[in-house]
Write a protein that holds these residues in place. Sequence first.
Motif, mmCIF file in Angstrom:
data_model
loop_
_atom_site.group_PDB
_atom_site.id
_atom_site.type_symbol
_atom_site.label_atom_id
_atom_site.label_comp_id
_atom_site.label_asym_id
_atom_site.label_seq_id
_atom_site.Cartn_x
_atom_site.Cartn_y
_atom_site.Cartn_z
ATOM 1 N N LEU A 98 8.043 -5.676 -9.762
ATOM 2 C CA LEU A 98 6.937 -4.746 -9.984
ATOM 3 C C LEU A 98 5.795 -5.194 -9.082
ATOM 4 C CD1 LEU A 98 6.925 -4.466 -13.891
ATOM 5 C CD2 LEU A 98 7.688 -2.709 -12.283
ATOM 6 N N TYR A 99 5.127 -4.248 -8.393
ATOM 7 C CA TYR A 99 4.116 -4.667 -7.424
ATOM 8 C C TYR A 99 3.032 -3.615 -7.257
ATOM 9 C CZ TYR A 99 7.136 -1.680 -4.604
ATOM 10 O OH TYR A 99 7.899 -0.628 -4.159
ATOM 11 N N LEU A 100 1.915 -4.054 -6.671
ATOM 12 C CA LEU A 100 0.852 -3.178 -6.190
ATOM 13 C C LEU A 100 0.803 -3.295 -4.673
ATOM 14 C CD1 LEU A 100 -2.088 -3.772 -8.710
ATOM 15 C CD2 LEU A 100 -0.713 -1.708 -8.477
ATOM 16 N N GLY A 101 0.535 -2.157 -4.017
ATOM 17 C CA GLY A 101 0.487 -2.162 -2.560
ATOM 18 C C GLY A 101 -0.787 -1.523 -2.046
ATOM 19 N N TYR A 102 -1.172 -1.910 -0.827
ATOM 20 C CA TYR A 102 -2.374 -1.369 -0.194
ATOM 21 C C TYR A 102 -2.047 -1.029 1.252
ATOM 22 C CZ TYR A 102 -7.211 -0.867 1.346
ATOM 23 O OH TYR A 102 -8.385 -0.372 1.870
ATOM 24 N N LYS A 134 -3.999 4.899 -0.068
ATOM 25 C CA LYS A 134 -4.369 3.514 0.216
ATOM 26 C C LYS A 134 -3.799 2.565 -0.828
ATOM 27 C CE LYS A 134 -8.628 4.055 2.907
ATOM 28 N NZ LYS A 134 -8.026 3.351 4.076
ATOM 29 N N LEU A 135 -3.804 2.977 -2.103
ATOM 30 C CA LEU A 135 -3.346 2.123 -3.185
ATOM 31 C C LEU A 135 -2.155 2.771 -3.890
ATOM 32 C CD1 LEU A 135 -4.105 -0.558 -4.640
ATOM 33 C CD2 LEU A 135 -5.408 0.833 -6.262
ATOM 34 N N TYR A 136 -1.133 1.960 -4.158
ATOM 35 C CA TYR A 136 0.054 2.470 -4.838
ATOM 36 C C TYR A 136 0.707 1.345 -5.642
ATOM 37 C CZ TYR A 136 2.556 0.179 -0.982
ATOM 38 O OH TYR A 136 3.035 -0.738 -0.078
ATOM 39 N N GLY A 137 1.523 1.753 -6.598
ATOM 40 C CA GLY A 137 2.303 0.799 -7.372
ATOM 41 C C GLY A 137 3.771 1.121 -7.219
ATOM 42 N N GLY A 138 4.631 0.148 -7.511
ATOM 43 C CA GLY A 138 6.044 0.406 -7.320
ATOM 44 C C GLY A 138 6.953 -0.542 -8.065
#
Length: 233
Positions: A67-71, A32-36
Amino acid sequence: MKTNIILLWSFLLAPFSAIASEGDTAKVSYDKLYGGISFSTVSHHIYYKDSKAQDIISSGYFAPLSLYLGYNFGRNMRVQAGLAYGGSSEKYTLTPDNKVFHTASSRTHVIAMPVTLQHVMFKFFRRFPMYATGTLMPAYGISKTEYSQSENGVTAEVNKITEKGINTFVTAGIGLNYKISPRLYGQVEYHALKHNLTGGNSFFHDWDQGFTGFLHFYKSVGIGLNYKLGLED
């Protein structure tokens, strides 16, 4: 910078050679949650209001490193929000009569906040799931330009110009993911659309829009690396 991009590209594409020999372990799964982190070769151009430097030398260009966070919303939709940086520099010297030297240089720094929405289109491609992607990105840029004129080694005139401005861009395209490890997966994207919502869209100034063939493809690519943060989807 070019060396770093080539190394990142090689690292991200290396798993393709090994995936063919793997079984179900090659299938991509999402948390559900990731960074990239991602880099796009798409060149954006900030148009400064009443720009005086544009007639002297090109400025305001950048390609974003993000740089980001994803859901993930279920298995088909995800949203990413992050912070990006890009910049460019230009310099030239003209000597029309071998006596008078005209020198100009510019340096651009840009901070942007991309928000991306991705939708998985083909779930049955579990090894290389394909998705549609669209990004809205407001960007704040600062460009500093210096122009000087000298004759017989004596500088007669120096002009310095600082320009600041915000433009909002939208890009859209398609991409695919592939597995690197249980927690890492890469992405490769082709951005078919780029548009400046609040500034100009000139084929003359935004010179990369006029490319064809391989150069057009090269200037439309995005690559990235995602890390799952442990919340299973």
